[in-house]
Design an enzyme around this catalytic site. Structure first.
Site, PDB file in Angstrom:
ATOM      1  CB  CYS A   2      -0.937   0.085   1.188  1.00 40.86           C
ATOM      2  SG  CYS A   2      -1.957  -1.347   1.443  1.00 40.86           S
ATOM      3  NE  ARG A  27       4.387   1.227  -0.201  1.00 40.46           N
ATOM      4  CZ  ARG A  27       5.259   0.985   0.745  1.00 40.46           C
ATOM      5  NH1 ARG A  27       6.514   1.278   0.559  1.00 40.46           N
ATOM      6  NH2 ARG A  27       4.891   0.469   1.890  1.00 40.46           N
ATOM      7  CD1 TRP A  74      -0.673  -5.474  -3.802  1.00 42.21           C
ATOM      8  CD2 TRP A  74      -0.573  -6.424  -1.793  1.00 42.21           C
ATOM      9  NE1 TRP A  74      -0.329  -6.780  -3.967  1.00 42.21           N
ATOM     10  CE2 TRP A  74      -0.257  -7.376  -2.767  1.00 42.21           C
ATOM     11  CE3 TRP A  74      -0.582  -6.798  -0.446  1.00 42.21           C
ATOM     12  CZ2 TRP A  74       0.058  -8.689  -2.437  1.00 42.21           C
ATOM     13  CZ3 TRP A  74      -0.275  -8.103  -0.135  1.00 42.21           C
ATOM     14  CH2 TRP A  74       0.047  -9.035  -1.116  1.00 42.21           C
ATOM     15  CG  ASN A 100       0.656   1.672   3.941  1.00 39.65           C
ATOM     16  OD1 ASN A 100      -0.417   1.749   3.377  1.00 39.65           O
ATOM     17  ND2 ASN A 100       1.772   2.202   3.476  1.00 39.65           N
ATOM     18  N   GLY A 101      -0.255  -1.737   6.720  1.00 43.20           N
ATOM     19  CA  GLY A 101       0.082  -2.669   7.793  1.00 43.20           C
ATOM     20  C   GLY A 101      -1.115  -3.536   8.142  1.00 43.20           C
ATOM     21  CD  GLU A 481      12.568 -20.792  -7.605  1.00 42.08           C
ATOM     22  OE1 GLU A 481      11.884 -21.498  -8.371  1.00 42.08           O
ATOM     23  OE2 GLU A 481      12.465 -19.551  -7.565  1.00 42.08           O
ATOM     24  CE  LYS A 485      13.484 -17.034  -9.905  1.00 43.94           C
ATOM     25  NZ  LYS A 485      12.375 -17.728  -9.415  1.00 43.94           N
ATOM     26  CD  GLU A 488      11.935 -17.533 -13.792  1.00 43.57           C
ATOM     27  OE1 GLU A 488      10.702 -17.571 -13.858  1.00 43.57           O
ATOM     28  OE2 GLU A 488      12.543 -17.305 -12.722  1.00 43.57           O
ATOM     29  CG  HIS A 504      19.869 -42.701 -13.308  1.00 42.75           C
ATOM     30  ND1 HIS A 504      20.188 -44.031 -13.487  1.00 42.75           N
ATOM     31  CD2 HIS A 504      19.696 -42.536 -11.979  1.00 42.75           C
ATOM     32  CE1 HIS A 504      20.178 -44.646 -12.313  1.00 42.75           C
ATOM     33  NE2 HIS A 504      19.892 -43.758 -11.370  1.00 42.75           N
ATOM     34  CE  LYS A 603       5.696 -11.192 -10.116  1.00 40.85           C
ATOM     35  NZ  LYS A 603       6.759 -12.117  -9.705  1.00 40.85           N
TER      36      LYS A 603
HETATM   37  C1  G6P Z   1       5.175 -17.012 -14.457  1.00 42.78           C
HETATM   38  C2  G6P Z   1       6.170 -16.197 -13.631  1.00 42.78           C
HETATM   39  C3  G6P Z   1       6.808 -17.088 -12.564  1.00 42.78           C
HETATM   40  C4  G6P Z   1       5.742 -17.731 -11.712  1.00 42.78           C
HETATM   41  C5  G6P Z   1       4.712 -18.480 -12.560  1.00 42.78           C
HETATM   42  C6  G6P Z   1       3.510 -18.895 -11.720  1.00 42.78           C
HETATM   43  O1  G6P Z   1       5.854 -17.943 -15.200  1.00 42.78           O
HETATM   44  O2  G6P Z   1       7.160 -15.655 -14.473  1.00 42.78           O
HETATM   45  O3  G6P Z   1       7.670 -16.299 -11.746  1.00 42.78           O
HETATM   46  O4  G6P Z   1       6.334 -18.610 -10.812  1.00 42.78           O
HETATM   47  O5  G6P Z   1       4.211 -17.643 -13.599  1.00 42.78           O
HETATM   48  O6  G6P Z   1       2.863 -17.735 -11.293  1.00 42.78           O
HETATM   49  P1  G6P Z   1       1.916 -17.668 -10.033  1.00 42.78           P
HETATM   50  O7  G6P Z   1       1.465 -16.241  -9.985  1.00 42.78           O
HETATM   51  O8  G6P Z   1       0.778 -18.615 -10.311  1.00 42.78           O
HETATM   52  O9  G6P Z   1       2.699 -18.070  -8.842  1.00 42.78           O
END
Ligand code: G6P
Length: 608
Positions: A2, A27, A74, A100-101, A481, A485, A488, A504, A603
């Site tokens: 927020c 925010r 938010w 906020n909070g 993960e 990262k 990506e 394997h 995103k």
């Molecule tokens: C997209 C984003 C990822 C995310 C995935 C799932 O690929 O780039 O960063 O993990 O979607 O998104 P969600 O909002 O469902 O966690």
């Protein structure tokens, strides 16, 4: 989370508030609102959606005045709609505030105030504050805010106006940033510097427990018990763009760095140390059923799918309930078997991922009880599920998910612990788990204090075209993960594997040019991972090991080590992922990639 802006001075208020809100929109942007004082009481305007919606609705509106407050929301409590949007007012509309909070004890306060005749209009925790201040008001708004806040548990950044005292704004801070902008015959208050620097570069930073009385020509500071506090005016030198990113070069780095706080926010009010248990209000009506579920299926995509894998390990270990993790995109089309007693949990940062939403709908059609773990309040998945748990990690802007991931794992740990306590976990073990969870923000902070060695590794390896990430047990999903990262945001080919699976197939790739990142912390599979390291070394592979602090053996075996503190095994992923987020980040920056908006990615993937 927020954004807050308040202004008192000679300028026309609406443009000042709107421009401040636009600068803080990152925010939170699910709804926004203003409250203005102009001698005719409090005038309020609110809209769902981004600030431009509010701006459009104000076009041609005569809202004007010289004192006002504005908020971009938010959502944490209550779906995003105009009723729940800030500002909130008291029963008689004399007091308006933005916040906020999270007010942790709002339910108890609300019951008490309702019994005293206060009429609530919203689902928010914030509205309680407006009524609480009204209840304490005896002709002095500063005093009323102080009296009210003494009864509050939780976090706040707060700005309050009162039509009976139209020459002032009262602001207060506890755990949520608030800055006073000191101008020439005008003053501002905001949650972000970004909202005030176009007007003034003189700032006063409120500290926790402080209340400010802001008038046009003067700002005074007090404690909650009304002791005067002397504050320093500081000169702001940063430029606007840097300020919006909290001084960091990218949102992703900001989000990595804010994880100690976001973890705290995800756990706030949810850990009961004495009982050694977690409290998850959002799913309380289903928790006994869930503890007796025949099977849990978790559906998710991308990074959220990795947190789901960790959730599977945790729930099976502590609650002994069979868990399956499915890619949402696969689950939705393969006519999955949903028997009686099946729970389906959807994990999604955005709450809008099309495949996850469709999988959820499919699960509902087949009769499953559905739960959601989402970051965005009021999102489609949050609304579609029968009940859910929010992450409270704040908006995540960088496309590559970081802080949402660690909050997802944290929330899953809370869930596994709660379910486990309903089964075989003793209260003593529960208390131990709670204590360890409480230490997590500090431990993450410790890792973040020492990023230089990781930046140096990035420099060394930035030009390697391939990477392999290996881990076992709780650290296997972290290998996935870490690899995700890197690919990506740096476009380097990277694969994650369970360490023992290396033989394997992936072992064929290993030669002197292949960096292999082992997540090799001292847990139940440590010895086995050491053997896997030997296998890589025997083929001249380069070993980078994320290992437990003080692990002397690893120094001899690995070419490079990154030490992280020790915690219980099930919490280790929350620590071990941090160096991998940083490694990917630094490599991507060195390669000149667009870290916050990597090519081809989005995103929120709202298409199949
Ligand atoms: C997209 C984003 C990822 C995310 C995935 C799932 O690929 O780039 O960063 O993990 O979607 O998104 P969600 O909002 O469902 O966690």
């Amino acid at each position: 989370m927020c954004g807050i802006i308040g202004y008192i001075g000679k300028r026309e208020i609406v443009p000042v508030l709107l421009s401040g809100l636009k600068r803080m929109e990152y925010r939170g942007y699910d709804s926004a609102g203003l409250a203005v004082l102009n001698g005719e009481g409090i005038q309020i305007a609110k809209e769902v959606g981004k600030i431009v919606q509010l701006e459009k609705s104000l076009n041609g509106n005569s809202l004007s005045g010289m004192v006002g407050i504005g908020h971009t929301r938010w959502a944490t409590h209550g779906v995003p709609n105009t009723t729940n949007a800030h500002p909130h007012i008291d029963s008689h509309g004399h007091i308006a505030l933005i916040h906020n909070g999270i007010i942790e004890n709002y339910i108890a306060l609300r019951h008490r105030l309702e019994a005293r005749g206060h009429k609530f209009r919203t689902e928010t925790d914030t509205e309680t504050l407006a009524h609480l201040i009204e209840d304490a008001y005896q002709g002095d708004i500063l005093e009323a805010v102080q009296v009210a806040l003494a009864q509050v548990k939780g976090t706040y950044g707060l700005a309050v106006i009162c039509d009976k005292e139209p020459d002032r704004i009262v602001a207060a801070r506890m755990g949520s940033p608030l800055i006073i902008g000191v101008g020439d015959n005008e003053n501002f208050v905001a949650s972000d510097l970004a909202a005030i620097v176009p007007y003034t570069r003189n700032a006063i930073y409120l500290d926790d427990g402080e209340v400010a009385l802001i008038r046009q020509h003067e700002v005074q500071h007090f404690t909650l018990t009304n002791r005067a506090v002397m504050k320093k005016i500081e000169a702001v030198t940063l430029d606007l763009e840097a300020i919006e990113k909290g001084g960091y070069d990218h949102f992703m780095l900001k989000e990595i760095m804010e994880q100690p706080r976001t973890l705290e926010d995800s756990m706030r009010g949810r850990l009961l140390e004495e009982e050694g248990i977690a409290k998850l209000g959002g799913i309380s009506q289903y928790i006994d059923q869930l503890a007796n579920a025949r099977r849990i299926i978790i559906v998710a995509c991308g990074t959220s799918w990795h947190s789901a894998l960790i959730g599977e390990y945790m729930i099976e270990e502590f609650a002994r309930i069979p868990v399956e993790v499915e890619y949402a995109s696969e689950f939705r089309y393969r006519d999955p078997i949903i028997e009686d007693g099946t729970f389906v949990i959807a994990i999604s940062q955005s709450g809008e991922t099309a495949d996850t939403l469709a999988a959820l709908k499919e699960a509902k059609r087949k009769g499953a009880v559905t739960l959601g773990i989402c970051n965005v309040v009021g999102s489609s998945i949050a609304r579609e599920t029968d009940a859910g748990i929010y992450l409270h990690a704040g908006p995540e802007i960088g496309v590559a998910s970081t802080k949402a991931f660690t909050s997802q794992v944290t929330v899953l740990a809370l869930l596994a612990m709660l379910l486990g306590r309903k089964k075989s976990i003793s209260s003593a073990q529960g208390r131990w788990m709670v204590r360890e969870m409480k230490k997590l923000p500090g431990l993450v902070n410790e890792i973040l204090q020492n990023v230089e060695p990781i930046a140096q590794l990035a420099e060394k390896f930035k030009d390697h075209p391939n990477f392999l990430y290996l881990g076992r047990g709780y650290n296997f999903p972290i290998a996935l993960e870490g690899a995700l990262k890197l690919k990506e945001i740096s476009y380097i080919h990277a694969e994650g594997y369970p360490a023992a699976e290396m033989k394997h197939g992936p072992i064929a790739l290993i030669d002197k040019d292949m960096p292999v990142v082992f997540i090799a912390t001292q847990d139940g599979t440590y010895e086995k991972v050491l053997s896997n390291i030997e296998e890589v070394k025997a083929r001249q592979g380069i070993v980078i090991a994320v290992c437990t602090k003080g692990d002397r053996d690893m120094g001899d075996k690995a070419d490079y080590t990154i030490e992280i503190p020790r915690t219980m095994n099930f919490l280790m992923p929350i620590l071990s992922v941090i160096p991998l987020q940083l490694l990917a980040y630094y490599i991507a920056v060195l390669r000149g990639c667009n870290v916050d908006q990597p090519r081809n990615l989005a995103k929120s993937v709202t298409v199949e």
